[in-house]
Design an enzyme around this catalytic site. Structure first.
Site, PDB file in Angstrom:
ATOM      1  CG  ASN A 278      -4.036   5.959   3.491  1.00 17.01           C
ATOM      2  OD1 ASN A 278      -5.064   5.895   2.348  1.00 17.01           O
ATOM      3  ND2 ASN A 278      -3.366   4.968   3.748  1.00 17.01           N
ATOM      4  CG  ASP A 279      -3.773   9.556   6.672  1.00 14.17           C
ATOM      5  OD1 ASP A 279      -2.453   9.436   6.658  1.00 14.17           O
ATOM      6  OD2 ASP A 279      -4.123   7.889   7.764  1.00 14.17           O
TER       7      ASP A 279
ATOM      8  CG  ASP B  84      -1.980  -0.545   0.741  1.00 10.31           C
ATOM      9  OD1 ASP B  84      -2.583  -1.140  -0.032  1.00 10.31           O
ATOM     10  OD2 ASP B  84      -2.842  -1.123   2.153  1.00 10.31           O
ATOM     11  N   GLY B  85       1.546   1.693   0.550  1.00 16.37           N
ATOM     12  CA  GLY B  85       2.420   2.363   0.897  1.00 16.37           C
ATOM     13  C   GLY B  85       3.478   3.047  -0.236  1.00 16.37           C
TER      14      GLY B  85
ATOM     15  CB  ALA C 115      -5.305   9.285  22.126  1.00 17.96           C
TER      16      ALA C 115
ATOM     17  CG  ASP D 118      -1.544  10.801  21.821  1.00 20.17           C
ATOM     18  OD1 ASP D 118      -1.528  11.690  22.286  1.00 20.17           O
ATOM     19  OD2 ASP D 118      -1.623  10.564  21.413  1.00 20.17           O
TER      20      ASP D 118
END
Length: 287
Positions: free
Chosen positions: A140-141, A70-71, A205, A170
């Site tokens: 992705n993000d 995927d990377g 978080a 976080d």
């Protein structure tokens, strides 16, 4: 002569891709088709692929083949972002979400593409622009992540300039539907079908009662302001460091529709891959 006259390769930095490259080179040779690769990648492997810079690779390839996981697939998509060139993902390891086939399926897959027997799935990207005009694009993000020992990520989230929520967390993650199974998933966000045109803002978080994901449409614009109480933050683009942010910094994030096109041959669905990769089983109550 099929439609593919030039194939561009993007390789995983470590995994052994020789078998896959040999298959591609042999397939291309029979069709008088050119194989291109990036100098530092094809230079490691004894093959007849022609080394060219990234711009030439992107401009000349009719098809990009990503060899890795995927990377590597995400990196290939970032290389090609905004162009209609289809991307075929070949898996050289663990099951992924983006790669369509394994090495042993490569030769028939190339022929299917050559004969137009495939579909493309458009994939949305998210683009962050800083005040000084620098841009990063992710499939992705994009995440604003606290640096351990340096204070929380204190980030204000605004939609079209209207303040919505201030997170202390976080990380604050802006994810595409594609990325919903990545960092967003581990932060407790929803699994989103890759055909949904929208993006997510989710805290990891969160140190607050409100810790929910926000889902925006592809037409909306979100602004992330790093608040005075924040520590220095790492900017992660598809999981790799794309810079650092300090209190007072601002990112404006928009969606790019169909920024990449992924080749699909109908071998597995997103839901099958998600069930296997994320070990979705459900409740013991139903067994």
């Amino acid at each position: 002569m099929g439609m593919v006259s030039t194939v561009g390769l993007v390789l995983h930095p470590q995994r052994d891709s020789k078998e896959a490259i040999d298959t591609i080179v042999e397939w291309a040779r029979k069709r008088d088709c050119t194989v291109l690769g990036l100098p530092d990648e094809v230079g490691r492997i004894d093959c007849s692929a022609i080394a060219v810079d990234a711009q030439t690779l992107v401009r000349r390839a009719d098809l990009l083949v990503s060899l890795g996981g995927d990377g590597t697939m995400l990196r290939t998509m970032r290389l090609i972002a905004g162009r209609p060139t289809p991307v075929l993902g070949v898996n050289l390891g663990r099951l992924g979400f983006l790669a369509e086939i394994d090495v042993d399926e490569l030769a028939p897959a190339l022929s299917a593409i050559d004969e137009h027997r495939y579909t493309v799935e458009p994939r949305m990207a998210v683009r962050a622009t800083s005040r000084d005009g620098r841009m990063v694009t992710a499939f992705n993000d994009i995440a604003l992540v606290r640096i351990p020992g340096d204070g929380l990520a204190a980030v204000s989230v605004s939609v079209y300039g209207e303040p919505f929520v201030r997170f202390a967390a976080d990380a604050v993650i802006v994810s595409t539907a594609t990325g919903s199974t990545a960092y967003n998933f581990s932060a407790g966000g929803p699994i989103v079908s890759p055909t949904v045109e929208g993006f997510l803002v989710v805290p990891a978080a969160a140190h607050s009662a409100f810790n929910r994901a926000l889902v925006l449409s592809a037409d909306e614009e979100v602004t992330l302001d790093v608040l005075p109480t924040s520590g220095q933050l790492a900017l992660e683009v598809d999981g790799t460091i794309g810079g650092h942010l300090c209190p007072g910094d601002r990112l404006t994030i928009t969606a790019l529709r169909a920024a990449a096109r992924v080749v699909r041959l109908g071998t597995t669905t997103f839901y099958e891959r998600a069930r296997r990769k994320l070990r979705v089983n459900g409740s013991a109550e139903v067994d």
